[in-house]
Design an enzyme around this catalytic site. Structure first.
Site, PDB file in Angstrom:
ATOM      1  N   ASP A   1       0.864  -1.181   0.000  1.00 31.64           N
ATOM      2  CA  ASP A   1       0.000   0.000   0.000  1.00 31.64           C
ATOM      3  C   ASP A   1       0.898   1.227   0.000  1.00 31.64           C
ATOM      4  O   ASP A   1       1.649   1.445   0.951  1.00 31.64           O
ATOM      5  CB  ASP A   1      -0.900   0.010   1.237  1.00 31.64           C
TER       6      ASP A   1
ATOM      7  N   ALA B   1     -13.205  -7.115  -1.396  1.00 30.96           N
ATOM      8  CA  ALA B   1     -13.105  -5.677  -1.706  1.00 30.96           C
ATOM      9  C   ALA B   1     -14.081  -5.295  -2.810  1.00 30.96           C
ATOM     10  O   ALA B   1     -15.230  -4.933  -2.554  1.00 30.96           O
ATOM     11  CB  ALA B   1     -11.673  -5.339  -2.091  1.00 30.96           C
ATOM     12  N   ARG B   2     -13.627  -5.371  -4.069  1.00 29.54           N
ATOM     13  CA  ARG B   2     -14.458  -5.042  -5.228  1.00 29.54           C
ATOM     14  C   ARG B   2     -14.189  -6.087  -6.304  1.00 29.54           C
ATOM     15  O   ARG B   2     -13.036  -6.447  -6.566  1.00 29.54           O
ATOM     16  CB  ARG B   2     -14.126  -3.641  -5.767  1.00 29.54           C
TER      17      ARG B   2
ATOM     18  N   HIS C   1     -21.807 -11.183  -1.497  1.00 37.13           N
ATOM     19  CA  HIS C   1     -21.481  -9.843  -1.009  1.00 37.13           C
ATOM     20  C   HIS C   1     -21.968  -9.654   0.437  1.00 37.13           C
ATOM     21  O   HIS C   1     -22.772  -8.766   0.736  1.00 37.13           O
ATOM     22  CB  HIS C   1     -22.089  -8.779  -1.923  1.00 37.13           C
ATOM     23  N   LEU C   2     -21.434 -10.471   1.316  1.00 32.94           N
ATOM     24  CA  LEU C   2     -21.841 -10.462   2.720  1.00 32.94           C
ATOM     25  C   LEU C   2     -20.859  -9.729   3.629  1.00 32.94           C
ATOM     26  O   LEU C   2     -21.007  -9.770   4.846  1.00 32.94           O
ATOM     27  CB  LEU C   2     -21.997 -11.907   3.222  1.00 32.94           C
ATOM     28  N   GLY C   3     -19.876  -9.060   3.055  1.00 33.96           N
ATOM     29  CA  GLY C   3     -18.825  -8.450   3.866  1.00 33.96           C
ATOM     30  C   GLY C   3     -19.321  -7.579   4.994  1.00 33.96           C
ATOM     31  O   GLY C   3     -18.799  -7.624   6.116  1.00 33.96           O
TER      32      GLY C   3
ATOM     33  N   GLU D   1     -22.935  -8.118 -10.299  1.00 32.20           N
ATOM     34  CA  GLU D   1     -23.637  -8.661  -9.142  1.00 32.20           C
ATOM     35  C   GLU D   1     -25.149  -8.524  -9.309  1.00 32.20           C
ATOM     36  O   GLU D   1     -25.631  -7.424  -9.545  1.00 32.20           O
ATOM     37  CB  GLU D   1     -23.176  -7.966  -7.864  1.00 32.20           C
TER      38      GLU D   1
END
Length: 596
Positions: A223, A283-284, A332-334, A313
């Site tokens: 990062d 993430a995405r 997509h349960l994050g 999605e």
């Protein structure tokens, strides 16, 4: 490559100053607005607005009880779910604020139908794809989101997928429920002693790292903005992108979807990974080339993948990726925990209440109205500032984070006659947005930079001449970092780029110690080469053969027949093969492609 030395300094009267945006901004109680296309003519609207002691907040999608309770103490609440666009446009003229999740589209028509009353839109979550930001800004409406409340939930889901994948939990569960007993088929792998690469060391990534350390894993991270001291405090080693993906046994993705991260895991990057690597993505979806991932799975390069997000999605029912035996998937349960939903509700409620009270919103994702005369004068420099920031950060290499940035403005105007807050915000935007999902603007620039440990200082160079022109040049320097392009390093060891406005168009005029002159349109290819005849033609021929259009070209050199830097503006992105051909030219010593 060694850094080029001997770069000239400005040699002028420099007066350093650090300007705090937040200390000088005051959000008006009611933001200004432009005339609307569908202004309500109903006088009862004005009468009701005058009589109401509290503002009215329309909650268009379900919100946690804690958030609703907070709102009720401050405003009149109208909870109306599943509204059509027509119904929303009808209701909105009676509301001061609107709260939505991802299912309600807040279009230009909604802002026009508000009759100027709508002052705040709150998005209960991170993404704001369903809100027309341009229309919101034009109509003087602030947009805020809730970016932090689901951090722990997302991190926990990432760890859940990591462990479930390693031990084949989903596949074994399905097998046993189908009446089979296949102990030998579903032998897993241990996490202890394995290397996990956390790609994106923000809030979620750092929390995943903490938990992975507790599982006995060796954790590295990539990062550009991660503070080294924070990483070391967790026991995480920061490395470059290529080193991270090449050495990891497991890769966990926590980067936003931006133009620079779209399909960042692709055929090329999969080929650099250790055979048998395992990948987690909460993430995405778009950061992975899904077709390339299927190929990597089939080839055995990637042993397993665990995915919570997808490019489309919901994904197609016949998706090869979803149906792949070695892929574990969730819908997509994050952020889908009871605690996270309540946290989001509280965070967005606090942001909306604060904005309605006239406070600066740290989670604002659009800028307040800027006086037209200021914007008109600074408009070309605003674009230049953002592009210089984008260019500079893309030159950063290695695993060290960006910590210190110095911005120099050269102008004939007195310091108190040149407000650089907007320029500073746009430089911050250019530095941060390419690898972040944060929207940076005049409201949140300082807050966003501070969160990332980014210290931006400003200096003024006072020039002789007419003050009619607000600025002559902007220079951006990033200190204490490595560079992907050694020629961009100045004699003081920092990355340095400089730009001017020419005929209303932003131009890059200096890279490191090399003078260049290239329009900042499209993208840029920088090459350092031996200064000899035919170099321009050689590179241009390769680009032409690959149908890459050159819009501008400039060469800067220290002395004849020594070293030179060629800056080439291109309309299209050259493919990997084209860039390789350029790099294979014997006289080319280094080159880098930069997206603008």
């Amino acid at each position: 490559m060694a850094a080029v030395t001997g770069a000239p300094t400005l040699g002028l009267n420099v007066k350093p100053s650090q300007i705090s945006l937040s200390s000088k901004l005051h959000m008006p109680q009611r933001l200004s607005s432009t005339p609307m296309c569908r202004r309500s003519a109903n006088p009862r609207v004005a009468v009701r607005a005058a009589l109401d002691a509290k503002p009215t907040v329309l909650v268009a999608e379900k919100l946690g009880a804690a958030g609703l309770d907070l709102l009720k103490d401050f405003a009149n609440i109208d909870c109306s779910y599943n509204l059509t666009q027509e119904e929303l446009c009808t209701k909105i003229s009676l509301c001061d604020a609107l709260i939505v999740r991802s299912g309600t589209k807040v279009s230009r028509e909604v802002f026009e139908s508000s009759g100027g009353r709508l002052k705040v839109v709150g998005r209960a979550g991170v993404g704001i794809d369903n809100v027309d930001l341009a229309a919101a800004t034009e109509h003087g409406c602030l947009v805020v989101n809730a970016p932090t409340a689901n951090t722990i939930a997302a991190a926990e889901h990432g760890i859940a997928l990591l462990t479930a994948m390693a031990r084949n939990i989903a596949q074994a569960n399905a097998s046993l429920k189908a009446g089979k007993w296949q102990r030998n088929k579903y032998v897993g792998v241990s996490l202890v002693g394995k290397t996990l690469a956390v790609m994106g060391f923000g809030k979620v990534g750092s929390e995943v790292a903490r938990r992975a350390k507790g599982l006995g894993m060796h954790v590295i991270a990539h990062d550009p903005y991660a503070p080294v001291d924070r990483a070391h405090a967790i026991g995480v080693h920061l490395v470059g992108f290529d080193e991270a993906i090449a050495t990891a046994d497991f890769i966990s993705l926590h980067m936003p979807l931006t133009p620079s991260t779209a399909k960042i895991l692709n055929d090329d990057t999969f080929a650099k990974m250790k055979k048998g690597v395992r990948i987690v993505n909460v993430a995405r979806g778009g950061v992975i080339d899904e077709d390339a991932l299927v190929r990597a799975l089939d080839a055995g390069i990637v042993a397993q993948a665990a995915l919570d997000v997808f490019t489309e999605e919901p994904p197609p029912k016949d998706s090869k990726l979803v149906l792949h035996e070695n892929v574990t998937v969730t819908p997509h349960l994050g952020a889908s925990t009871m605690e996270a939903q309540e946290g989001v509700a509280i965070e967005i409620a606090e942001a909306v209440v604060g904005a309605l009270s006239g406070e600066l919103a740290a989670t604002a994702v659009n800028a307040p109205m800027v006086p037209a005369e200021v914007l008109n004068e600074l408009k070309p420099f605003v674009l230049l500032a953002e592009k210089l920031g984008r260019l500079a950060v893309q030159l950063v290499g290695g695993g060290s984070g960006v910590k210190t940035v110095k911005v120099t403005y050269a102008s004939a105007r007195a310091p108190d006659d040149l407000d650089t807050r907007l320029l500073r915000a746009m430089i911050t935007k250019g530095l941060i947005e390419p690898i972040s999902d944060v929207y940076v603007n005049l409201v949140n620039a300082d807050f966003t930079a501070k969160q990332r440990g980014l210290r931006i200082t400003e200096e003024r160079v006072i020039l002789d001449g007419s003050p009619e022109r607000p600025l002559e040049l902007i220079q951006v320097q990033i200190a204490n970092v490595e560079s992907k392009f050694a020629s961009a390093m100045s004699d003081s060891g920092d990355i340095r780029v400089e730009g001017r406005i020419k005929d209303g168009i932003p131009h890059l005029t200096k890279v490191g110690s090399f003078e260049v002159d290239v329009s900042l349109e499209g993208s840029i290819l920088l090459c350092r080469q031996v200064d000899q005849p035919g170099m321009i033609g050689s590179v241009a021929s390769i680009l032409g053969e690959e149908n890459v259009n050159v819009n501008f070209m400039s060469v800067g050199r220290i002395a004849p027949r020594k070293h030179a830097v060629m800056a080439i503006g291109v309309d299209e992105q050259p493919n990997r093969e084209t860039l390789k051909k350029i790099g294979d030219i014997p006289a080319i010593e280094e080159f880098v492609f930069l997206k603008l």
